[in-house]
Design a protein around this motif. Structure first.
Motif, PDB file in Angstrom:
ATOM      1  N   VAL A   4       6.247  -2.742   9.283  1.00 48.69           N
ATOM      2  CA  VAL A   4       5.709  -1.383   9.193  1.00 48.69           C
ATOM      3  C   VAL A   4       5.112  -0.931  10.520  1.00 48.69           C
ATOM      4  O   VAL A   4       5.295   0.217  10.940  1.00 48.69           O
ATOM      5  CB  VAL A   4       4.658  -1.307   8.068  1.00 48.69           C
ATOM      6  CG1 VAL A   4       3.874   0.000   8.137  1.00 48.69           C
ATOM      7  CG2 VAL A   4       5.353  -1.420   6.706  1.00 48.69           C
ATOM      8  N   ASP A   5       4.425  -1.833  11.206  1.00 49.78           N
ATOM      9  CA  ASP A   5       3.732  -1.461  12.446  1.00 49.78           C
ATOM     10  C   ASP A   5       4.650  -1.443  13.666  1.00 49.78           C
ATOM     11  O   ASP A   5       4.426  -0.653  14.599  1.00 49.78           O
ATOM     12  CB  ASP A   5       2.576  -2.427  12.719  1.00 49.78           C
ATOM     13  CG  ASP A   5       1.437  -2.266  11.722  1.00 49.78           C
ATOM     14  OD1 ASP A   5       1.444  -1.256  10.983  1.00 49.78           O
ATOM     15  OD2 ASP A   5       0.564  -3.159  11.659  1.00 49.78           O
ATOM     16  N   GLU A  34      10.889   5.570   4.602  1.00 49.17           N
ATOM     17  CA  GLU A  34      11.474   6.280   5.733  1.00 49.17           C
ATOM     18  C   GLU A  34      12.526   5.408   6.417  1.00 49.17           C
ATOM     19  O   GLU A  34      13.599   5.883   6.803  1.00 49.17           O
ATOM     20  CB  GLU A  34      10.376   6.673   6.729  1.00 49.17           C
ATOM     21  CG  GLU A  34      10.857   7.623   7.818  1.00 49.17           C
ATOM     22  CD  GLU A  34       9.743   8.074   8.740  1.00 49.17           C
ATOM     23  OE1 GLU A  34      10.022   8.873   9.662  1.00 49.17           O
ATOM     24  OE2 GLU A  34       8.580   7.636   8.551  1.00 49.17           O
ATOM     25  N   THR A  64       5.396  -7.613   6.057  1.00 51.97           N
ATOM     26  CA  THR A  64       5.236  -6.169   5.864  1.00 51.97           C
ATOM     27  C   THR A  64       4.465  -5.555   7.021  1.00 51.97           C
ATOM     28  O   THR A  64       4.830  -4.489   7.527  1.00 51.97           O
ATOM     29  CB  THR A  64       4.504  -5.885   4.535  1.00 51.97           C
ATOM     30  OG1 THR A  64       5.283  -6.386   3.450  1.00 51.97           O
ATOM     31  CG2 THR A  64       4.298  -4.384   4.353  1.00 51.97           C
ATOM     32  N   ARG A  65       3.406  -6.240   7.455  1.00 50.48           N
ATOM     33  CA  ARG A  65       2.588  -5.709   8.547  1.00 50.48           C
ATOM     34  C   ARG A  65       3.422  -5.512   9.817  1.00 50.48           C
ATOM     35  O   ARG A  65       3.371  -4.475  10.463  1.00 50.48           O
ATOM     36  CB  ARG A  65       1.416  -6.674   8.806  1.00 50.48           C
ATOM     37  CG  ARG A  65       0.344  -6.192   9.699  1.00 50.48           C
ATOM     38  CD  ARG A  65      -0.613  -5.189   9.011  1.00 50.48           C
ATOM     39  NE  ARG A  65      -0.072  -3.840   8.938  1.00 50.48           N
ATOM     40  CZ  ARG A  65       0.162  -3.209   7.784  1.00 50.48           C
ATOM     41  NH1 ARG A  65      -0.034  -3.785   6.623  1.00 50.48           N
ATOM     42  NH2 ARG A  65       0.641  -1.980   7.803  1.00 50.48           N
ATOM     43  N   SER A 101       0.835  -1.196   0.000  1.00 47.60           N
ATOM     44  CA  SER A 101       0.000   0.000   0.000  1.00 47.60           C
ATOM     45  C   SER A 101       0.873   1.251   0.000  1.00 47.60           C
ATOM     46  O   SER A 101       2.055   1.203   0.363  1.00 47.60           O
ATOM     47  CB  SER A 101      -0.916   0.012   1.222  1.00 47.60           C
ATOM     48  OG  SER A 101      -0.159   0.243   2.413  1.00 47.60           O
ATOM     49  N   GLU A 102       0.281   2.371  -0.395  1.00 51.97           N
ATOM     50  CA  GLU A 102       1.003   3.644  -0.389  1.00 51.97           C
ATOM     51  C   GLU A 102       1.479   3.997   1.018  1.00 51.97           C
ATOM     52  O   GLU A 102       2.594   4.474   1.211  1.00 51.97           O
ATOM     53  CB  GLU A 102       0.108   4.763  -0.939  1.00 51.97           C
ATOM     54  CG  GLU A 102      -0.247   4.647  -2.410  1.00 51.97           C
ATOM     55  CD  GLU A 102       0.894   5.105  -3.319  1.00 51.97           C
ATOM     56  OE1 GLU A 102       1.925   5.560  -2.793  1.00 51.97           O
ATOM     57  OE2 GLU A 102       0.727   4.991  -4.556  1.00 51.97           O
ATOM     58  N   ALA A 103       0.622   3.749   2.021  1.00 48.93           N
ATOM     59  CA  ALA A 103       0.976   4.078   3.409  1.00 48.93           C
ATOM     60  C   ALA A 103       2.137   3.221   3.894  1.00 48.93           C
ATOM     61  O   ALA A 103       3.073   3.723   4.526  1.00 48.93           O
ATOM     62  CB  ALA A 103      -0.238   3.889   4.315  1.00 48.93           C
ATOM     63  N   ASP A 104       2.088   1.917   3.590  1.00 56.33           N
ATOM     64  CA  ASP A 104       3.174   1.024   4.009  1.00 56.33           C
ATOM     65  C   ASP A 104       4.464   1.385   3.289  1.00 56.33           C
ATOM     66  O   ASP A 104       5.551   1.363   3.878  1.00 56.33           O
ATOM     67  CB  ASP A 104       2.808  -0.431   3.725  1.00 56.33           C
ATOM     68  CG  ASP A 104       1.736  -0.954   4.663  1.00 56.33           C
ATOM     69  OD1 ASP A 104       1.433  -0.266   5.650  1.00 56.33           O
ATOM     70  OD2 ASP A 104       1.198  -2.048   4.397  1.00 56.33           O
ATOM     71  N   ALA A 133       5.401   4.277   2.277  1.00 57.99           N
ATOM     72  CA  ALA A 133       5.950   5.503   2.857  1.00 57.99           C
ATOM     73  C   ALA A 133       6.778   5.189   4.099  1.00 57.99           C
ATOM     74  O   ALA A 133       7.862   5.753   4.302  1.00 57.99           O
ATOM     75  CB  ALA A 133       4.825   6.475   3.193  1.00 57.99           C
ATOM     76  N   VAL A 134       6.284   4.267   4.942  1.00 57.73           N
ATOM     77  CA  VAL A 134       7.031   3.883   6.149  1.00 57.73           C
ATOM     78  C   VAL A 134       8.308   3.151   5.766  1.00 57.73           C
ATOM     79  O   VAL A 134       9.376   3.385   6.346  1.00 57.73           O
ATOM     80  CB  VAL A 134       6.150   3.002   7.067  1.00 57.73           C
ATOM     81  CG1 VAL A 134       6.965   2.504   8.263  1.00 57.73           C
ATOM     82  CG2 VAL A 134       4.938   3.779   7.546  1.00 57.73           C
TER      83      VAL A 134
END
Length: 265
Positions: A244-245, A123, A240-241, A114-117, A119-120
């Protein structure tokens, strides 16, 4: 040292998984293609022992010895190849982190990332790139690294373990090798055992341990990048989850990514 010198030759050195002969002895074949690319030379050496594995009762004890062996490899590399650079060998440095970003980005139009993942992840990769920049200014931080130190690539000789399969050796950061090793071989308890052995030879500071965690994350991101075009892949989804989290935010906050390995400082 012979293996490390061999990787500088303008040829590929292939070291397959050890095979047992009729006596049950494990042989490690080494294939070095000749200059005419038609014939090849095979050198086979006998190592008295058997591959170690997570199912072994003394696996954690062997992981301590594996960490010690990794430290000795790094000592050799630091002593002989810290300032060496060659365009003939793969390099795991800044350009490699950029490639990982590009590999993961290919999953965006497919919906596997996803776009949000993403981005993290970007970073996190930018932070790891700054770690590399910092290590570039540290003498002895680079050299030839194995990049495949896992249970299947250690031979259990009884009282010791011997690393094998140097076919993926690259030029890069020694601490990356250690981070990937912990990712390959297991979780917190295994990482603690590896670090016990490693730091008995090459003590690490808290900052260096943080860098090991950064490279642990980088390696797993490289694996995600290799699989990101596989729609519905469970490994990509689950890993990924968590990365990222939990793990990338911990890294960015300079908090322990794996608390137990910090106990070996």
């Amino acid at each position: 040292v012979a293996f490390l010198q061999a990787v500088d030759r303008e040829t590929d050195v292939q070291v397959p998984v050890p095979q047992a002969n009729r006596k049950g002895e494990f042989l490690t074949p080494i294939y070095i293609p000749s200059c005419n690319a038609i014939t090849s030379l095979m050198v086979a050496s006998f190592i008295e022992g058997c591959p170690m594995g997570p199912e072994d009762e003394d696996y954690l004890e062997k992981c301590v010895l594996a960490g010690l062996a990794a430290a000795k490899l790094h000592q050799v590399s630091r002593r002989n190849f810290s300032d060496f650079n060659s365009n003939d060998r793969p390099i795991h440095r800044h350009g490699w982190a950029i490639q990982i970003r590009s590999d993961i980005e290919r999953g965006l139009p497919l919906g596997t990332i996803s776009e949000a993942d993403f981005a993290v992840i970007c970073e996190g990769l930018e932070y790891i790139d700054r770690v590399m920049t910092k290590l570039d200014n540290v003498e002895g931080s680079r050299g030839f690294v194995h990049t495949d130190l896992r249970a299947a690539n250690f031979i259990n000789t009884g009282d010791n373990v011997a690393p094998i399969d140097f076919s993926r050796t690259v030029y890069g950061y020694l601490l990356y090798d250690l981070g990937e090793m912990c990712a390959h071989m297991g979780g917190d308890d295994v990482g603690y055992a590896i670090m016990q052995g490693y730091t008995s030879v090459l003590p690490l500071t808290e900052e260096e341990m943080h860098f090991v965690e950064a490279f642990f994350i980088l390696f797993v991101l490289s694996v995600i990048g290799e699989k990101t075009e596989l729609i519905g892949n469970e490994y990509v989804q689950v890993t990924t989850r968590r990365w990222v989290d939990e793990l990338i935010p911990a890294l960015l906050a300079k908090e322990p990514v794996f608390k137990r390995i910090r106990e070996t400082i």
